[in-house]
Every structure is written in C-alpha cells, then in structure tokens.
Design a protein around this motif. Structure first.
Motif, PDB file in Angstrom:
ATOM      1  N   ASP A  96       0.833  -1.202   0.000  1.00  0.00           N
ATOM      2  CA  ASP A  96       0.000   0.000   0.000  1.00  0.00           C
ATOM      3  C   ASP A  96       0.869   1.253   0.000  1.00  0.00           C
ATOM      4  O   ASP A  96       1.073   1.897   1.025  1.00  0.00           O
ATOM      5  CB  ASP A  96      -0.957  -0.003   1.198  1.00  0.00           C
ATOM      6  CG  ASP A  96      -2.167   0.888   0.926  1.00  0.00           C
ATOM      7  OD1 ASP A  96      -2.097   1.700  -0.028  1.00  0.00           O
ATOM      8  OD2 ASP A  96      -3.159   0.781   1.650  1.00  0.00           O
ATOM      9  N   TYR A 111     -12.176   8.961  -3.022  1.00  0.00           N
ATOM     10  CA  TYR A 111     -11.901  10.194  -2.280  1.00  0.00           C
ATOM     11  C   TYR A 111     -10.956  11.115  -3.038  1.00  0.00           C
ATOM     12  O   TYR A 111     -11.353  12.154  -3.553  1.00  0.00           O
ATOM     13  CB  TYR A 111     -11.345   9.870  -0.890  1.00  0.00           C
ATOM     14  CG  TYR A 111     -12.358   9.210  -0.005  1.00  0.00           C
ATOM     15  CD1 TYR A 111     -13.445   9.920   0.488  1.00  0.00           C
ATOM     16  CD2 TYR A 111     -12.256   7.862   0.310  1.00  0.00           C
ATOM     17  CE1 TYR A 111     -14.398   9.326   1.290  1.00  0.00           C
ATOM     18  CE2 TYR A 111     -13.212   7.247   1.116  1.00  0.00           C
ATOM     19  CZ  TYR A 111     -14.284   7.986   1.602  1.00  0.00           C
ATOM     20  OH  TYR A 111     -15.224   7.390   2.384  1.00  0.00           O
ATOM     21  N   TYR A 112      -9.682  10.710  -3.125  1.00  0.00           N
ATOM     22  CA  TYR A 112      -8.690  11.639  -3.667  1.00  0.00           C
ATOM     23  C   TYR A 112      -8.975  11.988  -5.126  1.00  0.00           C
ATOM     24  O   TYR A 112      -9.051  13.161  -5.502  1.00  0.00           O
ATOM     25  CB  TYR A 112      -7.284  11.038  -3.521  1.00  0.00           C
ATOM     26  CG  TYR A 112      -6.209  11.935  -4.069  1.00  0.00           C
ATOM     27  CD1 TYR A 112      -5.870  13.120  -3.415  1.00  0.00           C
ATOM     28  CD2 TYR A 112      -5.564  11.622  -5.251  1.00  0.00           C
ATOM     29  CE1 TYR A 112      -4.903  13.961  -3.931  1.00  0.00           C
ATOM     30  CE2 TYR A 112      -4.598  12.455  -5.769  1.00  0.00           C
ATOM     31  CZ  TYR A 112      -4.267  13.625  -5.103  1.00  0.00           C
ATOM     32  OH  TYR A 112      -3.309  14.459  -5.626  1.00  0.00           O
ATOM     33  N   LEU A 131      -0.187   2.305   8.986  1.00  0.00           N
ATOM     34  CA  LEU A 131       0.296   2.848   7.708  1.00  0.00           C
ATOM     35  C   LEU A 131       0.910   4.231   7.909  1.00  0.00           C
ATOM     36  O   LEU A 131       1.893   4.585   7.281  1.00  0.00           O
ATOM     37  CB  LEU A 131      -0.871   2.994   6.729  1.00  0.00           C
ATOM     38  CG  LEU A 131      -1.093   1.940   5.668  1.00  0.00           C
ATOM     39  CD1 LEU A 131      -2.292   2.342   4.812  1.00  0.00           C
ATOM     40  CD2 LEU A 131       0.129   1.767   4.788  1.00  0.00           C
ATOM     41  N   VAL A 153     -17.368  14.062   3.979  1.00  0.00           N
ATOM     42  CA  VAL A 153     -16.754  14.180   2.646  1.00  0.00           C
ATOM     43  C   VAL A 153     -17.373  13.192   1.653  1.00  0.00           C
ATOM     44  O   VAL A 153     -17.195  13.327   0.444  1.00  0.00           O
ATOM     45  CB  VAL A 153     -15.212  14.016   2.684  1.00  0.00           C
ATOM     46  CG1 VAL A 153     -14.587  15.119   3.503  1.00  0.00           C
ATOM     47  CG2 VAL A 153     -14.808  12.651   3.202  1.00  0.00           C
ATOM     48  N   LEU A 170     -19.130  14.136  -1.694  1.00  0.00           N
ATOM     49  CA  LEU A 170     -18.501  14.360  -2.999  1.00  0.00           C
ATOM     50  C   LEU A 170     -18.920  13.311  -4.020  1.00  0.00           C
ATOM     51  O   LEU A 170     -18.917  13.567  -5.218  1.00  0.00           O
ATOM     52  CB  LEU A 170     -16.975  14.312  -2.863  1.00  0.00           C
ATOM     53  CG  LEU A 170     -16.272  15.485  -2.205  1.00  0.00           C
ATOM     54  CD1 LEU A 170     -14.786  15.385  -2.467  1.00  0.00           C
ATOM     55  CD2 LEU A 170     -16.812  16.792  -2.754  1.00  0.00           C
ATOM     56  N   TYR A 175      -8.737   5.390  -2.922  1.00  0.00           N
ATOM     57  CA  TYR A 175      -8.117   6.460  -3.702  1.00  0.00           C
ATOM     58  C   TYR A 175      -9.105   7.079  -4.705  1.00  0.00           C
ATOM     59  O   TYR A 175      -9.269   8.293  -4.767  1.00  0.00           O
ATOM     60  CB  TYR A 175      -6.891   5.885  -4.429  1.00  0.00           C
ATOM     61  CG  TYR A 175      -6.149   6.853  -5.310  1.00  0.00           C
ATOM     62  CD1 TYR A 175      -5.086   7.598  -4.809  1.00  0.00           C
ATOM     63  CD2 TYR A 175      -6.498   7.016  -6.650  1.00  0.00           C
ATOM     64  CE1 TYR A 175      -4.391   8.475  -5.613  1.00  0.00           C
ATOM     65  CE2 TYR A 175      -5.811   7.885  -7.461  1.00  0.00           C
ATOM     66  CZ  TYR A 175      -4.752   8.622  -6.943  1.00  0.00           C
ATOM     67  OH  TYR A 175      -4.074   9.487  -7.752  1.00  0.00           O
ATOM     68  N   ARG A 198       0.288   4.009  -1.535  1.00  0.00           N
ATOM     69  CA  ARG A 198      -0.512   5.242  -1.614  1.00  0.00           C
ATOM     70  C   ARG A 198       0.074   6.243  -2.619  1.00  0.00           C
ATOM     71  O   ARG A 198       0.322   7.400  -2.303  1.00  0.00           O
ATOM     72  CB  ARG A 198      -0.646   5.880  -0.221  1.00  0.00           C
ATOM     73  CG  ARG A 198      -1.525   5.087   0.725  1.00  0.00           C
ATOM     74  CD  ARG A 198      -1.238   5.386   2.174  1.00  0.00           C
ATOM     75  NE  ARG A 198       0.020   4.789   2.577  1.00  0.00           N
ATOM     76  CZ  ARG A 198       0.949   5.404   3.309  1.00  0.00           C
ATOM     77  NH1 ARG A 198       0.747   6.635   3.703  1.00  0.00           N
ATOM     78  NH2 ARG A 198       2.074   4.793   3.623  1.00  0.00           N
ATOM     79  N   TYR A 199       0.313   5.751  -3.829  1.00  0.00           N
ATOM     80  CA  TYR A 199       0.815   6.625  -4.890  1.00  0.00           C
ATOM     81  C   TYR A 199      -0.141   7.787  -5.133  1.00  0.00           C
ATOM     82  O   TYR A 199      -1.362   7.597  -5.145  1.00  0.00           O
ATOM     83  CB  TYR A 199       0.893   5.853  -6.204  1.00  0.00           C
ATOM     84  CG  TYR A 199       2.055   4.915  -6.346  1.00  0.00           C
ATOM     85  CD1 TYR A 199       3.288   5.384  -6.801  1.00  0.00           C
ATOM     86  CD2 TYR A 199       1.915   3.559  -6.091  1.00  0.00           C
ATOM     87  CE1 TYR A 199       4.348   4.517  -6.979  1.00  0.00           C
ATOM     88  CE2 TYR A 199       2.979   2.685  -6.262  1.00  0.00           C
ATOM     89  CZ  TYR A 199       4.192   3.173  -6.708  1.00  0.00           C
ATOM     90  OH  TYR A 199       5.246   2.319  -6.888  1.00  0.00           O
ATOM     91  N   PHE A 200       0.387   8.958  -5.337  1.00  0.00           N
ATOM     92  CA  PHE A 200      -0.436  10.075  -5.829  1.00  0.00           C
ATOM     93  C   PHE A 200       0.496  11.095  -6.478  1.00  0.00           C
ATOM     94  O   PHE A 200       1.708  11.070  -6.233  1.00  0.00           O
ATOM     95  CB  PHE A 200      -1.291  10.685  -4.697  1.00  0.00           C
ATOM     96  CG  PHE A 200      -0.525  11.573  -3.744  1.00  0.00           C
ATOM     97  CD1 PHE A 200       0.339  11.047  -2.808  1.00  0.00           C
ATOM     98  CD2 PHE A 200      -0.673  12.968  -3.790  1.00  0.00           C
ATOM     99  CE1 PHE A 200       1.043  11.875  -1.935  1.00  0.00           C
ATOM    100  CE2 PHE A 200       0.017  13.790  -2.919  1.00  0.00           C
ATOM    101  CZ  PHE A 200       0.883  13.241  -1.995  1.00  0.00           C
ATOM    102  N   LEU A 247      -5.961   7.919   0.750  1.00  0.00           N
ATOM    103  CA  LEU A 247      -5.049   7.490  -0.321  1.00  0.00           C
ATOM    104  C   LEU A 247      -4.861   5.982  -0.342  1.00  0.00           C
ATOM    105  O   LEU A 247      -4.266   5.441  -1.264  1.00  0.00           O
ATOM    106  CB  LEU A 247      -3.663   8.139  -0.132  1.00  0.00           C
ATOM    107  CG  LEU A 247      -3.504   9.617  -0.475  1.00  0.00           C
ATOM    108  CD1 LEU A 247      -2.078  10.075  -0.130  1.00  0.00           C
ATOM    109  CD2 LEU A 247      -3.777   9.871  -1.959  1.00  0.00           C
ATOM    110  N   SER A 248      -5.370   5.291   0.668  1.00  0.00           N
ATOM    111  CA  SER A 248      -5.030   3.871   0.776  1.00  0.00           C
ATOM    112  C   SER A 248      -5.819   3.049  -0.236  1.00  0.00           C
ATOM    113  O   SER A 248      -6.825   3.486  -0.787  1.00  0.00           O
ATOM    114  CB  SER A 248      -5.253   3.381   2.209  1.00  0.00           C
ATOM    115  OG  SER A 248      -6.618   3.434   2.527  1.00  0.00           O
ATOM    116  N   ALA A 249      -5.303   1.842  -0.443  1.00  0.00           N
ATOM    117  CA  ALA A 249      -5.845   0.967  -1.490  1.00  0.00           C
ATOM    118  C   ALA A 249      -7.346   0.808  -1.322  1.00  0.00           C
ATOM    119  O   ALA A 249      -7.837   0.544  -0.228  1.00  0.00           O
ATOM    120  CB  ALA A 249      -5.149  -0.385  -1.421  1.00  0.00           C
TER     121      ALA A 249
END
Lengths: 495, 96, 498
Positions: A286, C387-388, B14, B38, B41, C384, A288-290, C379-381
């Motif tokens: 995990d 949300y992001y 994490l 949120v 959205l 993503y 968390r690529y962005f 951001l987690s699997a």
C-alpha cells in the motif's frame, strides 16, 4: 542443472526489473554531485536530507538520458508524463516517499532482442513493459561496533537519477536472461547513459521467475518468486538456475499454483549458491501513490522525439549486422568488435573502409590492436596509430608488400615513432620487393630446382617450402606467401 | 458509512502513529464524522472531468545538470537526533 | 503619531526621508512587544538583539550614502513556518522544537535582501493545520480585540501581532484561508496571492498544491508593497510562476473604472451570522457608491469546496509529514526507554518501526494526527478513486465555476468567515464544525486564484468582520486596487483594539 528438470518438459518463465543509475553530473532533483565513493554524508543538501521546506526541481539532462534510453528500446514515448510519490518508511528514504512514476510513465511498450554470437540461444525479442524515471534511495548498513543493534545511514546516493526498466516475462532460460542483460548493458554503454557498473550499484537487477508446466493439455503456472541481491550477470544466471530447480522440486512436492500463496521474495546468497526467503514487509503493497504536487508534468512533442532519435547514432544491433553485411565479418567477429564499444567499432569501420579489406582489418584489430590497448592500458581514443595510418599498413599487408610478422614489426615502429608505415619500413630496412623482380627471382628458382618442380607437379605441394626458404635467403624482404603464390602459378603454367 | 476501530488501527500503522486506546476511540469517531461528511462528494457527477492535481497547471520545468557544493557533513548531521559524526544512527534496519 | 501605529508604507517613507531611524522604529516595536505580547502570546521567539543590530547596520549604511534595500529598516515578523537559517523553525510543533534549518526560505532571503528587520517568529496552528491557533504545541494566542477569543488561524500569530501593533507587517501562509481568516478575525488586511506567485521554497509544507505565502498588514497599500518584494519566479520552486511582477505598490491607489463585483448567492444561503451579513451588505453599498455594479453569480459546486479541500489537503499532508520520523532531524522518542518497556500492542514491529510510531505520536498534536490519518485513509488501497481522485475532479469543476463567474465580473466579493471570532476552547472538540467554517476561503486555494481579506465592520460584541475579495489567477493588481478603493472610502482598517 538436475536430472528431473531436464527430464521433464516445462518452461522457465523469467521477467526482469533493471535499475540503472543515469550518468548525470548532479542528482535528479538537486545540485549535489552523483559521484560514487565519497565519504558518507558529504554529498547531501537540505533536499537530500528531506528537510522541511525543500522542493525538487527536475534535472533536464536526466530526463534527456531517460528519453534516449526509451527511444533506443523502441518504446512508445508518452506525450504527457507526471511524477508520483510512492509512500513508505525507511531510514534511507528521508522524505518518507520516493519520487517515481506510477500510472503515466514517460515510456512503455518497447522491446530489445537478445543476441548470441555463437548461435546457441535463439534470438529472443524481450518486451519492455515500461521504462520510468525515479530517484534512488540512500544506503543503510549495520553498525558492527554497536553489535548490529544499530544501523548507519549514508544519504550520498539519495536522489541519484534512476531508470527502472521492466521487461515482459519473455525469457525462457537463465542464459537468455543473462543474454538480455548483456545486450541491454551494451546498448546503455553505447548511449553513454550509464556506466552500468554493477559493483558500484549503477546497474541492479531483480528477477521474477516461475514455471509453466504442461498438464492434461493445459499449462499450469507456478507461484512467481522475486529474486534479489544478485551482484553480477553471472550471479543472475546462477541464481535463476538454482531457483528454477528449486521451484521444480517445490512444484513436485506441493503442487502449488500461482495464486495459492502470496508472491515470495528470495535473496541470492552467492557464496552458499542458493536463494533464501526474505522477510515480508507488512502492508508493503500500500504505497498510496499520488501525483507529486511539488513537480509539474512533462509534455514531450513528436518533434523532440525525432531530435532524440536522430541523435542516438548507430546502436549495437544495427552496427553488428552492418559489419557482417558490409565488411563480410562473421557473427562472432562483429560481436567482438561491437562489444568493444562505440569508439573501437568506429575505428574498425574507418580502417576497413580505407584499406578495403574488412576481414583483414577485423583480424588485426582483434589480434593486435586489442592486445596492445590492454598492454598499454589505454582506450582506442588515445591509441597513437590512427585508423588511416593502420589502414595504410594493412593495405601493404593486403597487397603482399609485407607479411604479417613484418607488418607487426612495422606497427610496433609506428607506435614508437609516430611515423607512417612507409617511413618505419625504410628505417627498419624493409623495402617492398617489386612484383616483376619477385617474378624473376621465382623463375630463376624454378630453373635451378627442377626436382622440386617435378615434386610439386606430382602433387607434393608442400615441397614448395624449400623454394620459399631459398627466396628468403636471396632477398630477406620477400613476402613468403607471395613467393608461394607466384611459384605455384608459374609451375602450373609449365604443365 | 462510519469507520471501524480495526480500520483506523490499520490506517494508524500505515501512518506510523502509535495511538493510545483513548486516542483510537476519539479519532475513530471524529474520523468517522469527517468521512461521512466528505462522502457527499460522491454525489457530484464527474464523468469525463480531468483530475486537477495542481492549482496552476504548468509543465516542463527543469534545471540544468550543474553541480553545486553540498552541505558540510557537520551541518548536514547537526539536526540529527543520533549520529556518529559520519552517519545517521537508527535502531537496526532488519536484515536485507 | 506613534511609530507602532504607522503603516508599513509610511514607515518606509519616513525612514527614507530621515524622519526616524531604523533603530528607533525597531525599538518602538520591540518595546510594544515586551509590553503587549505577554497578554497576546503572538511571538514564539523575539530576536531583539539581532533586530537592533540589523537596524543599526541599515542606519549606518544609509548615513554613509550606501544603497539600501526597498524595505530598509521596516520591521516585520515571520510565521514560524518559514525556514530561517540557523534559527529555530518549529511550525508550532514539538516535532521541530529543536530544528534549525541550514538555509533561508526564498521569501526570507528576499526580505533580507530588501533590508527588512526581523523582529521574531510568531505562533501558528501546528504545521499550519487549524483555524484558531489553538493547535500550537507551545502557546495559545489571543485576539487583541477580545482576549477570550481566538485570533483565527493558522497564521493567528501574524494577524494578532499586526492588530496589536507589535509589527507593522507579518508574513504568513495560506493553505485554506490561513492568512485571510485570522486577518478578518483580528481586523487587519491579509492577502493570499495566486498560487506560485511567491516561491514556496523554505515554506514548511502542509499541502503543497494549496500552500501560498501571503503578507498580513494594516492596509492594502502595505500588503501591495510586500507582495512586490516577495513575488517572482524562483528556480528552486518548480511550481513558482515565471511571469513579470507588476509594480503593485505604484498602481494600488488607482481606482478601477466600471468595476463589476460578483456576489455568489451560495455565500449568503445558510449559517451566515447576522452581523457578518449586514457588514458585507453595507460594504456592497459602499462599492455601489463608488460606481461599482453588483451582479449575482452562481458557484454551483461551492457546497463541495470544504469536502474537496479537506480530502486534498489531508492526502498531501499525510505524505508531506511522513518525513518527520525521528531519523534525520526532529523529535525522536527515547529509544532505550521504549525498548526497556518491552512489548506493546504492536509486538510484530521492529524497534525501528516502533521508534517511528512513538516519535510521531509524541511529536504531533491531535489535529495533525487527525489530518494525517484522514489523508492516509483516503489514499489507501481501495479508497483512492472515491476520495482523492474524485476530489481532484470536483476541484476542476470548482475552478470552472469561478472561470465562468469571472467572465461576467471583475472581482468576487463576500464574507471571509460565517462568524466573527469565537471563544478559546469552543470548538476544540468539534473538528468538523471548525472545518466547515472555512467554506468561503478554501476555494481560492483549490483554484489558485488570489484573494484578500479587508476589515469591513464589527459585530455588536465589538469583534472585527472581514470582507473577502477574489480575482482571477494572476490578477493581484486588480484585486489590490479593488480592495484599496474600499479602504480609501472607509476607516475600518484604521480602528485599533482598546
């Protein structure tokens, strides 16, 4: 490597992940030097240390080198590429993320053909899934003084530009994997994008390997294992040979298929000649690529790709086949020359063009020039005999003015004095023997040696040796090969 | 959709945050409220909309490949919680 | 007139004209700080000796006819989010309590080159996360208009020190309103320029795609002067904009002709405090009296701005703050004590991993932890896209709303905050309601457009109210001129507490 493996038909399937440090002066995102071997933590700045407030700015040259590599691997160049953060914690990664590329790498879908001059391996077209640019991490090592309870961190390597080249699982044997790596290294060396020094870590290889076993008309894939910690191409080959054997035994013992167990990572132990399982980092997947908000995307136009393509010069595969087709070299000879690098290959081409005999040029360069370069510990660029001067000498050899042994003496003189072949010959008292003079001498010898002539006519061709010996006594400058040719010609005319 | 304590525990790992049981409780409920908020959205139709990762959309910003002096090591290590004058020191990184 | 009640522009002019010296100016403000800051708590560090030395050098240079910088002798304070070489830069966090960067932020270097005098570094919400300054690890800052109230945040120290006359100018940062909101609550003027106008190099990141440095002052003229010094392309910041910097200080006093102001009906729909609404409506009447036309526009995605903002800001911050792990700088837990304690709930973690988790737990306060957690989660699997990625798409829709609005109007005008300052401690336990109060300010950070907060009145309880003006990206000149027109016609910005 073992009886069971060779006795049963199954495919070994190998894909590689190669990391190559690019030969830039400065790092990917800051102006620190990329020099290898500096004292620890002397090539860092606030950015390398990941200090708050610092921001990355992309090194243009690194991107250009990356583009050159991808183009020469026949990759598609993405018109739009961006930089992503790969988030994970490790003390040699000071920001807590690595700047890399995730879903939009700058290039993808290329290929490279393997090459085996001996023809033992099939030519294998290995697909390149993607090539992307990222930053290297620092190094961590155990603190021996602290009884290994501590680790020491050196950030000199942090931020060095790194290309990641990921292949399709197209290789079908460890030898093919090695052949691919050899060809890739040759290509990268030709491009000058990396020094590819595995000892210094500028080229690093991980491999994914599993087996495809046919059973009841179906092919069963065994679990994929990632093999790491291989420090030479030979080690890659040995590790994969070991791993293929190990997986076959495991398959026979467990029957495990892909998906039955999580992907395993194993490390190669060169001394023990085996792979060992490596500890799994929990939640390691995990990342968390962005998209990195500190860097802006790069847009590459077709015109820029065109310019890069034109700037690449002749690459090894094309050069090899040209040497074979234009200069009549064998696959083996062209491979030896091309493997010596771009400068030597181009030296060869100049010599071959100027002397008109590619085979002769190849023999001399392989037997004499390469030996001399090694003795003198210099590269062809510093070698005192220019291609034109060597070609001049070889023309004389080719036309029979000089035999090989005299030619070597002349070459030695040329190196020592820096003079052309002509002048060195004068100095050494080696005069070229006029062709008509030589014919007259041969005719004289035939008249004087009727018995030998008869022997030759009777089929004892080796008897001609005695004539050559006599000719050399009368004129030390004669070319023995030429004497032999002329005598045989004259004898056959008589008959 | 509120968050479970287990999910929050996973996220804390994490994020490398050690949470006390009390913190875990309060963060679980606060995070749950925020996530519920949120969630709105998802009602926005974004079919065919390009994501916008930067406030001002620029491209191709580079620097020249030029070396500048690095920090003297003493200065580089000056802020480190532990070092031995050459290296940063940390508890052992597990064996490679 | 007291020096501490003189505007930055007038102070600089007086210094140039020799009406006062840099030392006199610095000393007045330092005296004011000693007298006033014990009750306000704006300053984390006061660099009195260094400031006086700097002022002496500037006076000496000027006395001998040597060239001096554009701001020569102007004192100012810096939000403690800006890196200052070999001085503590704490970001209001235990994590960086002992951190001294070996470099200056580009903005700090520019101010140094302009011969500004640094009075010290001021308080903020930890890592610029918060709207009240209560998230500082070190101290609370109080609103100079009412010491029981918050000064706003995250640049609360900046707004409070300017409002209390302890500095004519302070440099803050604005990620979702962090300059404009405290400026509104403290009755001063705060500017957030276009994203990329001022280099972010040396600004400790909260959310990189939203952060922007901005000046706080007592008037539009003052912030225009500071913008002129701070703005400009920086090769050390890839996102800094390579465009000429207009001479803002020279044009700011030119009124805009045929000005059309937009009001978004969404901004007046719900939850707006009555005093705030009437002050804003009164401001619109002032503009009309100056010849401006008011036009209603629609920002249909405005209700989603807060959600979009918090997802993007928290995702970025979860990554930006990963670097604080106790390895290379910053707080590290006592490892030997940690090991001596033996096992914990995370027995499968290595000592190194436990060191990370504990150092971060000790170094960060609750709001920072919440945001890191939210961003890590988003951001987690598996989350993503929902949300992001969805937030990035809505961000573009919000930008398109504004693009459309700015086709019809020159500037948008509205309230900065739905309410005036609230009491300390009032919302500490309710983070969501604190987030929701950012609804008017966050859009400018999402879209990159410049925005300014100017004082426009007071509540019945005597607390300042701010008027929010926004312009299209790169149009700071228009924004400043439009805001100056209002200040030129009103005296709200000249009111001082007590």
């Amino acid at each position: 490597m073992n009886a069971t493996q060779s006795a049963t038909a199954h495919d070994v399937v190998i894909g590689l992940e190669v990391h190559v440090q690019l030969a830039t002066q400065s790092k990917l995102f800051c102006s620190c030097a990329t020099r290898f071997g500096a004292p620890p933590n002397t090539l860092t700045c606030p950015l390398c240390i990941g200090m708050p407030g610092t921001l990355p700015v992309m090194n243009r040259h690194a991107f250009e080198l990356a583009l050159q590599t991808a183009v020469s691997l026949d990759c598609q160049i993405a018109p739009f590429t961006k930089w992503d953060r790969k988030n994970y914690y490790y003390p040699d990664l000071p920001k807590g993320y690595q700047i890399s590329q995730y879903d939009l790498p700058f290039s993808h879908d290329g290929h490279l053909d393997t090459y085996d001059p001996k023809g033992n391996l099939p030519v294998r077209r290995v697909g390149i899934i993607r090539v992307h640019l990222e930053e290297d991490a620092g190094k961590s090592m155990h603190d021996e003084a602290a009884g290994k309870s501590d680790s020491l961190i050196d950030l000199n390597r942090t931020g060095t530009p790194l290309l990641e080249i990921v292949t399709e699982p197209d290789m079908r044997s460890p030898a093919e994997a090695k052949a691919f790596l050899t060809e890739l290294k040759l290509l990268l060396t030709y491009l000058g994008v990396s020094d590819c020094n595995m000892q210094e870590g500028s080229l690093r290889v991980d491999a994914n390997i599993n087996l495809h076993v046919p059973r009841n008309g179906e092919t069963i894939a065994t679990p994929i294992v990632e093999v790491k910690n291989m420090n030479s191409f030979r080690a890659v080959e040995r590790a994969l040979e070991y791993e293929a054997g190990r997986q076959w035994e495991e398959w026979q013992a467990t029957g495990q298929k892909m998906g039955d167990v999580p992907k395993q990572t194993r490390g190669w132990d060169d001394a023990a000649n085996l792979t060992r399982p490596q500890r799994h980092k929990e939640e390691s997947s995990d990342y968390r690529y962005f998209p990195d908000p500190d860097l802006v995307p790069v847009v590459v136009s077709p015109e820029e790709i065109e310019v890069i393509t034109k700037s690449l010069g002749e690459l090894p595969a094309a050069l090899r086949s040209r040497l074979e087709s234009e200069y009549g070299l064998s696959a083996y000879d062209s491979d030896v020359l091309v493997n010596q690098g771009r400068s030597l290959a181009s030296y060869f081409v100049q010599v071959a063009e100027a002397c008109g005999n590619g085979k002769l040029a190849s023999n001399w360069i392989q037997q004499d020039i390469l030996r001399l370069l090694k003795e003198r510990q210099e590269t062809i660029d510093d070698f005192p005999v220019s291609a034109a001067a060597l070609a001049d000498l070889l023309r004389k050899v080719d036309q029979g003015e000089l035999d090989t042994s005299k030619g070597r003496d002349v070459l030695g003189g040329m190196i020592d004095s820096g003079q052309p072949a002509e002048d060195v010959m004068l100095e050494l008292g080696i005069a070229a023997v006029d062709e008509s003079e030589l014919t007259a001498l041969c005719e004289q010898l035939l008249v004087e040696n009727e018995r030998i002539v008869a022997d030759v006519q009777a089929g004892k061709v080796q008897a001609i040796g005695a004539l050559i010996g006599q000719a050399k006594k009368r004129n030390p400058n004669v070319n023995p090969g030429r004497v032999r040719e002329i005598c045989l010609q004259l004898i056959s005319k008589r008959a | 959709m509120s968050l479970s304590r287990e999910a929050v525990t996973k996220v804390a790992l994490l994020a490398r945050l050690e949470l006390t049981p009390e913190e875990l409780d309060s963060i679980t409920s606060q995070l749950g409220q925020i996530v519920d908020y949120v969630q709105q959205l998802s009602s926005v139709d974004t079919e065919g909309v390009e994501p916008m990762a930067h406030a001002m959309e620029q491209h191709n910003v580079f620097r020249a490949d030029e070396v500048r002096p690095s920090l003297p090591r003493e200065e580089a290590l000056a802020n480190a919680p532990r070092h031995n004058d050459e290296y940063y020191r940390v508890p052992a990184v597990l064996g490679d | 007139m007291q020096l501490t009640e003189t505007s930055a522009v007038d102070l600089v002019e007086g210094l140039q004209a020799g009406r006062w010296t840099a030392v006199e100016v610095a000393r007045s403000f330092l005296e004011r700080i000693s007298g006033k800051d014990p009750e306000i708590g704006a300053f984390l560090q006061v660099h009195a000796d260094a400031a006086l030395e700097q002022a002496e050098r500037i006076d000496a240079r000027r006395a001998t006819g040597k060239s001096v910088g554009k701001l020569a002798g102007l004192p100012l304070s810096l939000k403690d989010v800006l890196c200052t070489r070999s001085q503590p830069t704490t970001c209001g966090s235990r994590m960086l309590e002992n951190f001294q960067p070996p470099f200056d932020a580009t903005s700090v270097a520019k101010l140094r080159d302009a011969d500004a005098v640094f009075l010290g570094k001021v308080n903020m919400d930890e890592f610029a996360m918060g709207s009240s300054c209560e998230n500082s690890a070190f101290q609370a800052t109080r609103n100079p208009w009412n010491l029981e109230c918050i000064p706003g945040g995250s640049s609360g120290g900046s707004a409070a020190c300017v409002a209390a006359g302890m500095a004519p100018i302070s440099i803050g940062s604005d990620t979702g309103g962090s300059v404009r909101q405290p400026a509104a609550l403290c009755g001063v003027t705060g500017l957030k320029p276009t994203y990329g106008r001022i280099s972010r190099y040396g600004l400790v990141a909260f959310a990189s795609s939203l952060d922007q440095i901005g000046p706080v002052g007592t008037s539009v003229r003052d912030v225009a002067l500071l913008l002129e010094v701070l703005a400009g392309h920086d090769p050390l910041d890839s996102t800094s904009i390579d465009a000429p910097v207009p001479p803002y200080s020279q044009t700011v006093e030119q009124p805009l002709k045929n000005l059309t102001l937009g009001i978004a009906k969404e901004h007046f729909e719900s939850g707006l405090d009555g005093d705030v609404e009437s002050a804003v409506r009164e401001a619109l009447r002032v503009y009309e009296s100056l010849g401006a036309t008011i036009k209603e526009v629609s920002l249909p995605h405005a209700p989603h701005a807060v959600g979009t903002y918090y997802i993007i800001a928290c995702c970025e911050c979860s990554s930006n703050l990963a670097r604080y792990d106790g390895v290379h700088y910053g707080h590290r837990t006592d490892v030997s004590q940690m090991l001596a304690e033996g096992g914990n709930s995370n027995d499968d973690l290595t000592p190194l991993e436990r060191m990370y988790c504990r150092s971060r737990a000790e170094g960060f306060g609750p709001e920072v932890k919440r945001r890191i957690m939210l961003g890590t989660y988003a951001l987690s699997a598996g989350y993503y896209d929902a949300y992001y990625l969805q937030a990035l798409k809505v961000r573009r829709l919000i930008r398109q709303d504004f693009d459309k609005a700015f086709e019809e109007v020159d500037l948008l005008v509205g309230p900065v905050m739905p309410t005036a300052a609230y009491k300390l401690g009032e919302k500490v336990e309710d983070p969501l309601s604190m987030y929701l109060s950012d609804l008017f300010t966050v859009s400018a950070n999402l879209t990159g457009q410049p925005a300014i907060s100017v004082p426009c009145g007071f509540t019945s309880g005597g607390l300042p109210i701010g008027l929010h003006l926004q312009a299209p990206p790169m149009e700071e000149e228009r924004l400043l001129r439009g805001a100056w027109m209002f200040q030129n016609a009103t005296d709200w910005h000249q009111r001082r507490p007590q």
